[in-house]
Design a protein around this motif. Structure first.
Motif, mmCIF file in Angstrom:
data_model
loop_
_atom_site.group_PDB
_atom_site.id
_atom_site.type_symbol
_atom_site.label_atom_id
_atom_site.label_comp_id
_atom_site.label_asym_id
_atom_site.label_seq_id
_atom_site.Cartn_x
_atom_site.Cartn_y
_atom_site.Cartn_z
ATOM 1 N N HIS A 47 -12.359 -1.030 -3.696
ATOM 2 C CA HIS A 47 -11.911 -2.419 -3.639
ATOM 3 C C HIS A 47 -12.123 -2.947 -2.230
ATOM 4 N N THR B 189 -7.284 -10.215 -5.855
ATOM 5 C CA THR B 189 -7.020 -9.012 -5.063
ATOM 6 C C THR B 189 -5.804 -8.265 -5.600
ATOM 7 N N GLU C 238 -5.515 -4.261 -6.884
ATOM 8 C CA GLU C 238 -4.535 -3.399 -6.234
ATOM 9 C C GLU C 238 -3.568 -2.806 -7.254
ATOM 10 N N ARG D 243 -8.254 4.493 -6.723
ATOM 11 C CA ARG D 243 -8.748 3.378 -5.915
ATOM 12 C C ARG D 243 -8.801 3.710 -4.438
ATOM 13 N N THR E 142 -9.126 1.208 -1.121
ATOM 14 C CA THR E 142 -9.192 -0.179 -0.642
ATOM 15 C C THR E 142 -9.752 -0.182 0.774
#
Length: 281
Positions: free
Chosen positions: A119, A172, A176, A182, A184
């Motif tokens: 992300h 966003t 999240e 994930r 980020t």
């Protein structure tokens, strides 16, 4: 040589709101994976576009021209499963959609075929400048788009299905909160310390590479090099009417361009999520 050859099949989603560094990250991963510079005129090896029309039509063997946007959206999870079933190695997919579900309640990006989500987040005050240039609109119009909870692309084009994006904040927040493994990455951190943060990406994806390989891939995808390549041969993802795709590549350029009121509008619209990612108001 494929440095991910021994990894299981599945998808890595490179997810971002538009103009947040997605192309840079895709070029880096492809360069690191195959050990060769990627021709930005072709973009071979950089992965599929998750909303790409061809992905559904190829892997489900159908034509989506007569489908509604909602009907086509229902096919996306099926197409991703078919894509994974067709290969034994990981694939990277560019995503500008918000994470979400179809009308029937199916996750558009199925967890069972997902290896991970990268992300990429960028300060919305800088995003609006790049978005304005990309869409050939005013900065004020770009600020409006960043705050639009219903923002989406056209229902169907020759190349793409509809992308449901929402506002910068909701987009966003959706990634999240997605139930996926994930990593980020802030665009600003990639600019300030590319070795540290691109190394995090390499570890997250399981690349079998050395520090020297990462350094070389960073150099091969530096902004100056990409901008020079575009000047010489163009860039296939640059929209018609846009002057340059690789414009500046620096963080904090909004300080030299936005008026005080424009900056405050963005901060009012996105205060909570900006604070979440550590962007000083």
């Amino acid at each position: 040589m494929d440095t991910l050859r021994s990894s299981p099949g599945g998808l890595y989603w490179i997810a971002s709101y538009p103009k947040s560094g997605n192309t840079w990250v895709r070029l880096f991963t492809a360069t690191l994976r195959y050990g060769a510079d990627i021709d930005i005129r072709e973009m071979d090896g950089t992965g599929a576009m998750a909303s790409g029309r061809w992905l559904i039509e190829r892997h489900l063997d159908l034509n989506v021209a007569d489908l509604t946007a909602d009907e086509a959206a229902e096919l996306r999870p099926l197409a991703y499963r078919a894509l994974v079933a067709s290969t034994s190695s990981p694939r990277f997919c560019k995503v500008h959609d918000a994470w979400g579900q179809t009308k029937s309640g199916a996750d558009i990006f199925p967890a069972e075929v997902t290896l991970g989500c990268i992300h990429v987040v960028r300060d919305p005050r800088d995003v609006c400048l790049s978005l304005a240039a990309h869409n050939v609109i005013s900065i004020d119009a770009a600020i409006d788009e960043l705050a639009d909870e219903t923002a989406a692309t056209s229902a169907l084009t020759k190349r793409q299905l509809r992308e449901l994006r929402g506002s910068w904040s909701s987009h966003t927040a959706s990634w999240e909160g997605a139930p996926l493994r994930r990593l980020t990455l802030r665009y600003e951190d990639l600019v300030a310390d590319p070795l540290t943060h691109f190394s995090e990406l390499a570890t997250f994806c399981g690349f079998d590479v050395s520090r020297e390989d990462i350094v070389r891939a960073i150099a091969a995808t530096s902004f100056d090099k990409l901008a020079a390549d575009e000047a010489l041969g163009g860039f296939r993802e640059r929209p018609d009417g846009m002057g340059r795709f690789f414009r500046e590549g620096r963080a904090g350029q909004w300080r030299d361009v936005l008026t005080v009121e424009q900056a405050r509008r963005i901060e009012r619209d996105h205060q909570s999520m900006m604070a979440h990612f550590g962007y000083e108001l």
